[in-house]
Design a protein around this motif. Structure first.
Motif, mmCIF file in Angstrom:
data_model
loop_
_atom_site.group_PDB
_atom_site.id
_atom_site.type_symbol
_atom_site.label_atom_id
_atom_site.label_comp_id
_atom_site.label_asym_id
_atom_site.label_seq_id
_atom_site.Cartn_x
_atom_site.Cartn_y
_atom_site.Cartn_z
ATOM 1 N N THR A 169 -18.864 -38.705 -14.565
ATOM 2 C CA THR A 169 -18.694 -37.449 -13.841
ATOM 3 C C THR A 169 -18.113 -36.347 -14.711
ATOM 4 N N ILE A 171 -16.356 -32.574 -14.351
ATOM 5 C CA ILE A 171 -15.662 -31.814 -13.318
ATOM 6 C C ILE A 171 -15.609 -30.328 -13.698
ATOM 7 N N GLU A 201 -18.371 -31.047 -8.828
ATOM 8 C CA GLU A 201 -18.536 -32.002 -9.917
ATOM 9 C C GLU A 201 -19.979 -32.460 -10.005
ATOM 10 N N LYS A 249 -8.691 -29.802 -11.427
ATOM 11 C CA LYS A 249 -9.539 -30.775 -12.121
ATOM 12 C C LYS A 249 -8.768 -32.062 -12.363
ATOM 13 N N THR A 262 -8.611 -34.244 -9.327
ATOM 14 C CA THR A 262 -9.863 -34.977 -9.132
ATOM 15 C C THR A 262 -9.949 -36.176 -10.077
#
Length: 859
Positions: A779, A781, A786, A847, A850
């Motif tokens: 992933t 971000i 995302e 960020k 996350t």
RNA sequence: GGAUGCUUAGCUCAGCGGGAGAGCAUCGCCCUUACAAGGCGGGGGUCGUAGGUUCGAACCCUACAGCAUCCACCA
């Protein structure tokens, strides 16, 4: 349709002739504000070198730019007769034919020089054309033409009547090869190996002797005294006695004067008033005789007795030998010292007493110094070069302006045949009673009048009143003394104004090793060869952008090649745009509300480029300006927008028409901005786009359209760029081909509506899904969303990537936290800067949150 | 003896008070229909040394070192 490859020869062909014929370079549109420059007139002595290219191309860029900015631009061309330089070349040519100027006589010789001048003028014109210089040929001048002759005479006579020109007998620099006087700055000091000869001088009436050292024993025949310092204990008891000159056995006085340096040499110095400037001063002070012992060819005269007729160096050799024989040579020391050489003949210059014409410099120089303290000063770019001018003006000697040459402005002084009385006059007196001074003026005397004399001063008024003072002068730092300073003081004195508002100084072009290009090193580069290989536009671009004002640069062929590649890049971008627009495209006004995010973003960036590039152009920062455009062309336009446009265009709908208009507008702006640097390609490309005038020379510079500035669109588009880059990077890291298919997930929403379509194409995604779910592939971000790449990646790798990202974010946050928790920063830094850091802090913290959640879910 | 400039990635150079940049070279992957004289991605620098000023220095100040260049009549 444009060719697939940019062929500079094809592109350059015919354009210059078209421009000149079209009168695009002819000044005179009184409805516009005036902008004027004079070309530093090249000498009619040789061919173009890279120094001319950097000098004239910079000027051409300025002129073409100013025309586009709406000025009535006069760039006045011309050439310099270059008195001594040209005469030296023609004499050399004659010598090879077994002739000399005396055999021909003055008149015939001058005919030969005019032939030479015509030949070289032709060459120079061809070279100006190949460089594409936008000079106004209808106003071309030559320093020896009628108008300049008048101006020169007027200036000479005026200065004479004001007491600022005088005739006097002084020590001047004599060139024994060209047999003329030189000014101080025509003498080049070079380190030479030489000898210091220590001679014994017997003191009359004692059995003592003292030792005097000299580097020029042959001048001993002109000695009138030996000096020591009055404080010198070694010689105190001998002062007032006579010593014997070992060269000719004559008795000369031993005297004391504080001028003598106790520390230097033996502390005793011989005095030769007719062959040394300092000795001349002493000679004046004590009323000595001035005995010349050298003739105009630097051969010994009758004062040298048995050495009469010998060359100065031969005499030196024999004389030293003879003195050694009679026991008066103490010793010889090898030394390295600075010796003056003639700039043109390279002969060792002989200081000599001579009757010459001089300009009294002090009052003229003071005016320059005073004027530089006012608002009306000459503005140097870069400013440090003002000091070069001021330092020179602060201790300038009187200027020796007469030259014993034939090629040049003959001095308007006439001598009465009977009384010998001098008459200085602009008009010729009754020549049965008078004869004119044989000498001509230093070439820089007329060059100093160049900016105003070429415009009709002191008679014709038209151009002079409109275009003088000139706006700008471009030249190398090496001729600030020779030329710039002289134009300034002549102009201030005669026009009560400065000759130019700005002086833009550039450096020298050196070879790739940083050495000065010179004939002896054979490291010169012929611009014509470069033009042949890479095209004149590439050379122009290279030479004006790979440098900083006032700084020397190196000629590096690979950089010319990359300049050509850059032009090829613009060429091909235009080719693409030309292709997509098609033959029937008619540009229309762009409706801001119809723009996609991508359209809006590139237009917004374009505005910034136009603004910042224009600012740099106005400040003569062509290197900075060009790099602004370069980045825009490569990254924003070609790599991104132009590629993005392919999707929009493929739809063939209303949006694609907008895109066409945006492509047109941006492409056109790029061409207009590169045009001053690369006028030939610029013209070719400009004409290939729809809706054009007869020539790009008639176009206006792009102007900033504020309504297109759109920061939000830029940010959104930036997110797309970032995503594409992350995917490409991912593939590279995982040894996947750039076009390998990937599946993408985006959560919770795409960066802007329609962005996935672009992402799909540039990431070669096989599928893109938008989801509200948490992503758990690899992933990336971003600010507010995302993206994950749904490929089989090892859990350990994913974990490592997340940790890496966590560490990076923590580092960033640590940085912003440190700044923002510093009370000094928050209270003293500009608020915009503080806000910027707060914003970064906020985004990075989000960020990080996350990333941390993802890490938690791993367990 | 005065004065100026330069010292930043392997090379050539920008930047000259707010997170180290370009071209070339190098490495990896791509002949994707604007461009293979191309595209995409990467690696590589405690910005000459030592102090100081500043909330913050490659950037301003001071000293030093090295390399250039200009000016100056030292016999």
């Amino acid at each position: 349709m444009l060719d697939k490859h940019y062929d500079h020869k094809k592109v350059e062909s015919g354009k210059y002739e078209k421009w000149v014929k079209g009168g695009y370079f002819t000044a005179g549109d009184n409805s516009k504000p005036a902008f004027s420059m004079v070309i530093p007139p090249p000498n009619v002595t040789g061919k173009l070198h890279l120094g001319h290219v950097i000098d004239t191309t910079n000027q051409d860029i300025i002129c073409r730019y100013k025309r586009m900015k709406g000025y009535d631009v006069l760039w006045l061309p011309g050439m310099d007769h270059a008195g001594i330089a040209t005469q030296a070349k023609v004499e050399e040519k004659l010598r090879r034919q077994g002739l000399n100027r005396y055999e021909l006589g003055r008149e015939k010789f001058l005919e030969k020089v005019w032939e030479w001048k015509d030949e070289y003028a032709k060459t120079i014109h061809t070279q100006w054309a190949s460089l594409g210089l936008s000079v106004d040929y209808t106003r071309e001048r030559f320093t020896l033409d009628e108008g300049l002759n008048e101006a020169v005479k007027h200036v000479f006579v005026t200065l004479y009547n004001e007491g600022l020109i005088y005739q006097g007998e002084k020590i001047i620099n004599w060139d024994p090869v060209l047999k003329t006087a030189l000014s101080n700055i025509e003498v080049v000091h070079k380190e030479d190996k030489g000898q210091f000869y220590y001679f014994k001088y017997d003191v009359v009436g004692t059995d003592e002797h003292l030792i005097v050292a000299t580097t020029r024993p042959e001048t001993m025949f002109g000695d009138t005294a030996v000096f020591v310092n009055p404080k010198d204990k070694r010689y105190k008891h001998l002062v007032g006695k006579k010593v014997i000159n070992p060269a000719n056995g004559e008795e000369i006085p031993l005297m004391a004067d504080p001028y003598v340096d106790l520390e230097f040499g033996t502390g005793a110095m011989k005095c030769t008033p007719a062959h040394d400037p300092n000795d001349f001063m002493l000679g004046k002070k004590y009323g000595f005789q001035f005995i010349k012992c050298l003739d105009e060819e630097a051969k010994m005269n009758e004062k040298a007795g048995k050495y009469c007729g010998l060359d100065r160096y031969e005499c030196r050799k024999q004389l030293v030998e003879d003195i050694k024989k009679n026991g008066h040579l103490d010793h010889i020391e090898d030394i390295v010292h600075e010796v003056g050489h003639s700039e043109r003949s390279d002969a060792v210059v002989e200081p000599m007493l001579s009757k010459q014409w001089f300009v009294k410099m002090k009052p003229l120089a003071e005016r320059v110094i005073e004027n530089q303290k006012t608002d009306n000063k000459v503005n140097f770019v870069p400013s440090r070069f003002e000091n070069v001018l001021l330092n020179w003006m602060n201790d300038v000697d009187d200027w020796c302006i007469s030259r014993q040459l034939w090629w040049g402005h003959r001095i308007p002084a006439y001598y009465n045949n009977e009384t010998g009385e001098v008459l200085v006059s602009e008009t010729e007196p009754d020549m049965s009673k008078y004869h004119q001074d044989e000498d001509v003026l230093d070439t820089w005397f007329s060059s100093g009048l160049w900016p105003f004399a070429t415009m009709g001063w002191p008679n014709g008024e038209k151009d002079y009143s409109r275009y003088f003072p000139t706006s700008c002068l471009v030249t190398g730092y090496d001729i600030i003394f020779f030329w710039v300073s002289r134009m300034i003081f002549q102009s201030l004195h005669f026009t009560n104004n400065i000759p130019f508002k700005d002086v833009v100084i550039h450096g020298l072009v050196r070879d790739s090793q940083g050495k000065k290009m010179s004939k002896s090193l054979n490291n010169g580069v012929d611009p014509i060869d470069v033009i042949e290989k890479y095209g004149v536009d590439a050379l122009r671009y290279f030479i004006t952008t790979n440098c900083t004002p006032g700084q020397d640069m190196r000629y590096i062929e690979e950089k010319v090649a990359s300049s050509e590649s850059y032009l090829n890049k613009i060429w091909n971008a235009t080719r693409y745009v030309e292709g997509v627009l098609g033959d029937d495209f008619i540009p229309s006004k762009i409706d801001k509300s119809k723009l996609s995010v991508l359209d809006a973003s590139i237009l917004s960036k374009l505005q910034k480029v136009i603004a910042s590039m224009g600012k740099s152009m106005d400040e003569y920062q062509f290197g900075t300006a060009s790099s602004i455009l370069f980045d825009f062309v490569y990254d924003d336009f070609c790599s991104n927008y132009l590629e993005f446009s392919k999707i929009s265009l493929s739809k063939n709908d209303e949006g694609s028409l907008v895109t066409k208009n945006v492509l047109y507008k941006v492409m056109r702006s790029i061409i207009l901005m590169i045009y001053p640097y690369a006028p030939f390609v610029g013209e070719e490309l400009y004409l290939s786009l729809p809706m054009h005038l007869d020539s790009v020379c008639l176009e206006s510079y792009p102007s900033v359209e504020k309504e297109f500035i759109n920061k939000e669109a830029e940010t959104k588009e930036g997110a797309l760029e970032e995503m594409i880059k992350d995917i490409r990077n991912y593939k590279s890291e995982n040894s996947l081909a750039p076009n390998a298919k990937v599946r993408l997930l985006i959560s919770p929403k795409e960066p802007f509506e329609g962005s996935s379509e672009y992402l799909a194409r540039f990431s070669f995604a096989s599928s893109i899904a938008i989801t509200k779910d948490k992503l758990d592939g690899q992933t990336f971000i971003y600010d507010g969303f995302e993206m994950s790449i749904e490929e089989d990646v090892d859990r350990d790798v994913l974990l490592a990537k997340l940790k890496e990202e966590k560490a990076r974010l923590e580092g960033e946050i640590a940085r912003t936290t440190k700044m923002l928790s510093n009370p000094g920063f928050v209270s003293k830094a500009p608020t915009a800067k503080v806000e910027e850091e707060r914003e970064k802090d906020r985004i990075n913290k989000e960020k990080l949150k996350t990333v941390e959640e993802k890490l938690a879910s791993f367990n």
